[in-house]
Design a protein around this motif. Structure first.
Motif: not given
Length: 619
Positions: A237-258
């Motif tokens: 649950a923690t991983y799935l919840t944090q994926f959107p912000n993790f992708a945007r802030e630390h991987l510089h990815g958009d929704a497709t990266v999520v």
């Protein structure tokens, strides 16, 4: 198995249900977040959090009642009723989506969560009744694969639906069609009548929840398995919840990266589930559990070091661009392996609960598991809010902390249930140091007292025999062996009964027979080595009178067993005392032969010795 009527209709039913739940829930959340903000009766943030709460609340309220119902009626009939209820709910949801009535959609989300809460216990408790014991791990692997791939497909599909030109009508048609398909597939599930005595089930949401938890706590091994599964859902649950912000802030990815991260995690769990089935060799095997535990920690820690140290791009990466950068591959591999480790972790635990729960009470054990799962998922959200919002940690540091906490939780579980550690050591011996084949495993009774008698060739005989039975067994062994430095911890916590000759210590000798009788009276398996010592020459020695003394007090069934191929190993007395000569053989073939039980009241030590000798002589 997968194409049989006893599994395929159920598998399709549960996959369609999981897919429908996730499409409906994610369509609702995405509509709120992106396209219908002005039509909400409250702020989007409040609505999203409320939606998450109303979906999980039924698992607290109704799981205990659901488990009792599943144990007290035909499971196939219950599934059909639940799928018919889903069809009604989703038909109303389709109307609410088209009419853009968000409060109605929220209420129906609560109804969807309620239907899922009632489906959860029957979903897993059905398997040990419908499948053969050797198919149970495979069945659980398919269920876990289907569940997580349905979650992935539902999440991705919801995004495509909401981004279309007519999201409302398309979403309405999909949820109604999937509900209808699920009901049709449920019609083909064969009858599965209750296995225990049937009684009336009172509806008591809160008190029933507490009683359900207290009931499983009476069996510490099942309770620890539930805590371990719930810990996995805490992590997931923690991983799935944090994926959107993790992708945007630390991987510089958009929704497709999520979506890519979600796909890696979900497909990893599916792969791990099937890898578990392969490593378990078709039986319930707790020995593979530490591989999953280690992977969750090792790859979880490495994710922090795998973060690319590149400057932020001018525009966010899409999935295709993200995949082109080799600096991202290590992180993707780590995330995939976290999922694989999760599959290795969760499948044997579900199978363990299904085999260890008392007949007629499996659904209630699964219901208690669902309740604790929900509690842990809520706790994961609270901890993330505390660490990210109050303490000020970043998401990578949160992931690192979870990986380290996983090692601590695993240590706690293994300390509480030593059988888990013993199964791991037995697994390593049986599949890495030796190649063990077991013939006649079906002769070990699934319940009730029995006495196993075997020849004694090496210091690891007990650990190998432990792996031959899915039930725990109490081993009676020479006190000097039980106190060996390398094996003392495992034996002490395994409930080993030490014995010695009355000349050495009469108190130990008499206490051993008292403990053996108590174990048999409690319906346990007890294993003894009637020769009373390790073989000095590899041949079967004379059985001592102790076995007759045990049977004179309690005439339980006796299961003759023979260990073949261990003479000459590092743990045997060939060419000198065991453990003192250099190992000469690795991955050698070992066989465990198990004969049908004989009547303990009508046998003696000489007959038992003769039967074990026959097993050793068989080619």
């Amino acid at each position: 198995m997968i194409l049989s009527r006893r599994f395929l209709p159920y598998f399709l039913t549960q996959c369609l249900g999981a897919l429908n739940d996730n499409i409906y829930k994610n369509v609702l959340l995405l509509l709120v977040a992106y396209s219908q903000v002005d039509k909400l009766p409250m702020s989007p943030d409040l609505f999203v959090n409320l939606a998450a709460g109303v979906f999980i609340l039924p698992f607290f309220l109704f799981s205990a009642h659901a488990g009792s119902i599943a144990d007290n009626m035909d499971k196939a009939k219950l599934i059909r009723r639940l799928k018919l209820l889903e069809l009604v709910i989703m038909s109303l949801a389709a109307v609410a989506i088209v009419s853009e009535h968000y409060m109605a959609m929220l209420l129906l989300l609560f109804m969807t969560g309620s239907q899922s809460a009632y489906f959860g216990p029957v979903k897993y408790s059905l398997l040990p009744q419908a499948l053969k014991e050797e198919e149970l791990v495979s069945g659980n692997a398919w269920v876990e694969m289907g569940t997580f791939l349905s979650i992935l497909l539902g999440t991705l599909s919801a995004g495509l639906v909401v981004s279309s030109s007519h999201p409302g009508p398309i979403a309405a048609a999909i949820v109604a069609a999937l509900a209808l398909a699920g009901y049709i597939s449920s019609r083909a599930i064969p009858p599965l009548p209750p296995q225990g005595s049937v009684h009336k089930v009172p509806f008591a949401p809160l008190s029933g929840t507490w009683r359900s938890i207290k009931r499983v706590q009476r069996t510490p091994s099942i309770w620890m398995a539930i805590l371990a599964i719930s810990w996995f859902w805490f992590l997931g649950a923690t991983y799935l919840t944090q994926f959107p912000n993790f992708a945007r802030e630390h991987l510089h990815g958009d929704a497709t990266v999520v979506s890519l991260l979600l796909a890696l995690f979900s497909i990893g769990i599916a792969v791990g589930s099937f890898l578990c089935e392969r490593l378990s060799f078709g039986r319930v095997e707790l020995g593979v559990l530490p591989f999953g535990v280690a992977g969750l920690t090792v790859f979880g820690v490495d994710m922090l070091f795998a973060l690319p140290g590149l400057d932020a791009p001018q525009a966010l990466y899409g999935a295709a661009e993200f995949l082109k950068h080799t600096s991202h591959w290590r992180l993707m591999f780590d995330l995939f392996m976290v999922g694989v480790s999760g599959g290795l972790f969760i499948v044997p635990l579900y199978a363990f609960i299904q085999t260890r729960a008392a007949k007629g009470e499996c659904a209630r054990a699964i219901a208690a598991n669902n309740i604790v799962n929900a509690l842990f998922m809520v706790a994961s959200a609270l901890l993330s809010m505390l660490l990210l919002g109050v303490v000020g940690l970043g998401i990578p540091e949160l992931f690192l902390l979870l990986a380290l906490m996983n090692a601590v939780v695993a240590f706690y579980v293994y300390r509480q249930v030593p059988e888990f550690a013993q199964r791991f050591v037995s697994y390593l011996l049986s599949h890495l140091l030796y190649r063990v084949t077991i013939n006649g495993r079906e002769h070990i009774p699934k319940e009730g007292a029995a006495l196993m008698v075997a020849n004694h060739v090496s210091y690891v005989d007990a650990l190998l025999l432990l792996g031959a039975s899915t039930r725990p067994a109490r081993f009676v062994m020479d006190k000097s062996i039980s106190e060996m430095p390398l094996l003392k911890y495992l034996f002490r916590h395994a409930g080993v009964i030490p014995i010695c000759s009355p000349k050495q210590c009469e108190a130990t000798y008499n206490a051993a027979f008292e403990r053996i009788d108590e174990a048999l009276m409690d319906g346990e398996l007890v294993c003894i080595f009637p020769e009373g010592r390790l073989s000095p020459d590899g041949k079967l020695g004379e059985f001592r009178p102790g076995v007759e003394k045990i049977l004179a007090r309690r005439a339980v069934p006796v299961i003759p067993m023979a260990l073949k191929g261990l003479w000459g190993s590092f743990f045997s007395h060939k060419d000198g005392h065991a453990l003192t000569t250099a190992p000469k053989r690795f991955w050698s073939k070992v066989a465990i032969e198990i004969a049908p039980a004989v009547d303990g009241a009508a046998t003696d030590r000489h007959q038992l010795q003769h039967r074990v000798a026959e097993l050793l002589a068989d080619s």
